[in-house]
Design an enzyme around this catalytic site. Structure first.
Site, PDB file in Angstrom:
ATOM      1  N   ASP A 137       0.806  -1.225   0.000  1.00  0.00           N
ATOM      2  CA  ASP A 137       0.000   0.000   0.000  1.00  0.00           C
ATOM      3  C   ASP A 137       0.837   1.272   0.000  1.00  0.00           C
ATOM      4  OD1 ASP A 137      -2.205  -1.569   0.160  1.00  0.00           O
ATOM      5  OD2 ASP A 137      -2.448  -1.390   2.323  1.00  0.00           O
ATOM      6  N   GLN A 271      -2.628  -8.398  -6.752  1.00  0.00           N
ATOM      7  CA  GLN A 271      -1.674  -7.303  -6.553  1.00  0.00           C
ATOM      8  C   GLN A 271      -0.518  -7.669  -5.634  1.00  0.00           C
ATOM      9  OE1 GLN A 271      -4.183  -3.495  -5.928  1.00  0.00           O
ATOM     10  NE2 GLN A 271      -5.618  -5.168  -5.877  1.00  0.00           N
TER      11      GLN A 271
END
Length: 747
Positions: A137, A271
């Protein structure tokens, strides 16, 4: 993460330390036993190209309790481990700090319970902790990039590219949901890298009435002839009143109001997986080295630190300061102080946000300025993204944008045409150069160039390219004495796979080329791991600049990389061969040697291949690969798209300012040195440097800068390949503070 583990283990062993793996995260620390095992040099081999983590990771409830931490402390004391290197997100790092704070208390309890002796407690009286941030992130404050973020962007962009081709065919609207519960970094960079129409991130909820605005924007884009709309949503997106904004909600809105054919894709755990990108491997390796250094230099008084990257430099930051700022962001978002939240996220996040905002909104003022854009030199991935950003930013500033085809040749022959907002749509993801590019320099065609600058009434010039763009810029500046038409503001944006332009530590296109070389080396390593006892010699591009060979060597785990900047003799070649002969006696029976194309006129790739083949007879055999022009192609990586977009936007803002300064008596006249600049990445900022001032730092004969930052990280590659060399730690990062940089908040 594996690159960081590998570097930490190898540099730890290199310094003479005993290194242990703790398997399954904190759970392994609590359970002890077989979970904590000694690490060897060979145990981290073939690890670089694997995603995830080979030593396992687990969320651990036990470690949150004092009981659990007691068990963990006992396990460490018994093995005499007093240095802990933790790779994880803010949760893992906060846990590590708690463990360190409790340490002396835990030892007292263990002695009292008779689990350890006084003597053992004395030996382990202090626990040093260093953290590396591994989180896709990029949500940890104080670090520009966390380990894993770049690879996650690679996965996202692969998907976006695939989806946009189908959306183009069907005229669809696509809503893509990316990870980021509390941090919008992935969504933000994805939106910049694919030229999305709209994005939703938790840090900056849309204004009230966004529904109308969004529909208006999408309808406008269709009316301009765009066949597709892309909306990027972070999973944690919220509205001003803190309610979640979901992709289904947006889909319903677009379908009901506009009747567009709309599809939603949630990317999910894709991801987190896949092969790590070259950037992440180099980041992990550099952080691993820095972490070991930080542990060796730690004293009981130094606070637990995290090692991270700021711009292009390794830095150390106090762990708890970073955690605190990360918590401040959450607090700012909860209290609706969204501007503060973005500032607290740090400079890199803020720059991305500013560029996104600027490129998203179109209400151009009127200006009667014509700006020409051209590509110069060899093509590279990311050139088109830079052109797109320049064109759109120019239009936003109210300028008329002119595209020059085929470099200086096109400028001399009048191959110049106006370019519009939509004519560059979809360009961020295109490789090569859509404008066409040539290596011709302007010196011999100055007369024709000046005539066309006058004929097309060109007031400013943007040159995107490699060393030729820099040289061409210098020649135009020199010609100002003779030709008044050249007295206009000019800016050079470095774009070349070789990364050999003075004034910038990175050039657009180098990251894409690096990933191409790295993934090819991965395949070559797999092949040689299968056949055993085989050494591959791989030739890379770069002219006289050893950047690609060195960085690919670090990212692919090469045994040696021959470059022009670091002279080598037959003795060095002999040492390398002997080193490989020794290596074949271990369990790792393969070798990878990189050679920059111009590193030495006599020691050619064939010569080195023949030498290795002869000397390795009976021990290993050799193969050679010349990678060639595949290094200039391919779709640009997220880094190159993002970097190119930021550089392009910044260049136009600078030109717009310069044009105002140079406007006199109804015309533009610029002949001061600072009106012809190169925009480059220096240390931690994008800076404009007068072309003339860069001459001193240029080796014109070999077309490289005289000082190159990456030479300092070459020793890391050698240590990781088991060479016994001295690591220069004088460049060692000092402890810095997070809060210092965040002056806008008045802290």
């Amino acid at each position: 993460m594996n690159a960081a583990v590998r570097a930490t283990v190898r540099v730890g062993l290199y310094t003479g330390a005993k290194v242990y793996f703790v398997h399954e995260g904190y759970q392994g620390l609590v359970d002890g036993g077989d979970n904590i095992r000694p690490a060897t040099w060979e145990s981290v081999s073939m690890m670089l190209q694997l995603g995830g983590t080979l030593i396992g990771s687990a969320r651990c409830k036990d470690f949150r309790t004092r009981e659990g931490r007691l068990k963990a402390a006992c396990n460490l004391v018994k093995l005499g481990i007093t240095n802990l290197c933790v790779i994880g997100g803010d949760g893992s790092l906060t846990g590590a700090n708690q463990f360190r704070t409790d340490w002396s208390g835990l030892l007292v309890d263990l002695v009292r319970a008779g689990k350890i002796t006084e003597e053992e407690a004395k030996k382990s009286s202090h626990l040093n902790i260093v953290g590396m941030v591994g989180s896709i992130d990029n949500d940890f404050c104080g670090t520009d990039m966390t380990i894993g973020t770049d690879s996650a962007l690679h996965r996202i962009i692969e998907v976006v590219d695939a989806i946009t081709t189908t959306a183009h065919s069907h005229q669809r609207t696509f809503i893509l949901e990316v990870m980021g519960r509390h941090c919008g970094y992935l969504a933000l960079v994805t939106a910049l890298s694919c030229g999305a129409d709209w994005m939703f991130i938790p840090e900056m909820p849309p204004d009230d009435g966004w529904e109308d605005h969004l529909c208006r924007r999408l309808a406008d884009q269709r009316a301009r002839g765009s066949r597709l709309n892309v909306i990027i949503v972070a999973e944690g997106a919220i509205s001003r009143d803190g309610k979640p904004i979901t992709s289904d909600q947006i889909k319903k809105l677009v379908t009901d109001r506009l009747g567009f054919d709309t599809r939603t894709t949630v990317l999910g755990h894709v991801q987190r997986g896949g092969t790590p990108s070259a950037f992440d491997r180099i980041l992990g390796s550099r952080m691993g080295v820095e972490a070991v250094m930080a542990l060796l230099e730690a004293t009981p008084d130094t606070p637990a630190c995290v090692v991270s990257l700021s711009g292009n430099q390794a830095v150390r930051l106090p762990l708890m300061e970073c955690v605190q700022v990360t918590k401040d962001v959450t607090a700012a978002m909860a209290e609706g102080r969204f501007e503060d939240a973005i500032k607290l996220r740090g400079r890199s996040f803020e720059n991305n946000w500013d560029t996104y905002k600027l490129l998203a909104h179109i209400s151009p003022p009127d200006s009667n300025i014509n700006v020409a854009i051209m590509n110069i030199g060899a093509p590279c991935a990311g050139m088109n993204a830079a052109v797109r950003a320049v064109v759109r930013m120019g239009i936003i500033q109210g300028h008329t944008m002119l595209a020059v085809h085929d470099g200086f040749d096109g400028l001399a022959h009048g191959q110049i045409e106006p370019v519009t907002w939509t004519s560059v749509s979809g360009w961020t993801g295109k490789g090569g150069s859509a404008l066409g590019t040539k290596r011709t320099l302007p010196a011999k065609i100055l007369q024709d160039i000046s005539q066309n600058l006058a004929k097309f009434n060109i007031h400013a010039l943007v040159m995107i390219g490699g060393f030729e763009a820099y040289m061409g810029g210098l020649e135009l500046v020199q010609a100002r004495e003779k030709y008044e038409e050249m007295c206009i503001p000019m800016v050079v944006i470095p774009a070349t796979v070789s990364n050999n332009v003075p004034g910038s530590e990175f050039s657009i296109g180098a990251d894409t080329a690096l990933n191409t070389i790295t993934s090819t080396c991965d395949r070559i390593k797999q092949s040689s791991a299968g056949t055993k006892r085989r050494v591959f010699i791989v030739e890379t591009m770069g002219g006289y600049c050893g950047y690609l060979a060195t960085m690919a060597g670090l990212a692919a785990g090469a045994d040696a990389a021959y470059i022009f900047e670091e002279k080598f003799t037959i003795k060095d070649l002999q040492i390398n061969v002997e080193h490989l002969v020794e290596k074949m006696k271990t369990t790792v029976k393969r070798g990878l040697v990189l050679r920059n194309e111009n590193c030495n006129a006599q020691y050619t790739t064939d010569f080195i291949f023949n030498l290795y083949s002869e000397e390795g007879k009976g021990v290993f055999d050799c193969r050679k690969n010349v990678l060639g022009h595949m290094q200039q192609g391919g779709t640009p990586t997220p880094f190159d798209r993002n970097f190119a977009s930021k550089m392009g936007a910044k260049a136009v803002l600078w030109l717009t300012e310069k044009l105002k300064q140079c406007y006199r008596h109804g015309r533009i006249f610029a002949n001061s040195p600072d009106s012809a600049c190169l925009l480059g990445m220096r240390k931690r900022a994008l800076t404009f440097q007068p072309l003339n001032e860069l001459k001193e730092d240029t080796d014109f004969e070999h077309r490289i800068p005289k000082t190159q930052w990456w030479l300092k990280i070459r020793p890391i590659m050698k240590i990781l390949a088991k060479y016994d060399i001295k690591l220069d730690t004088s460049e060692c990062a000092d402890m810095e503070h997070v809060i210092k940089k965040r002056s806008p908040l008045g802290k």
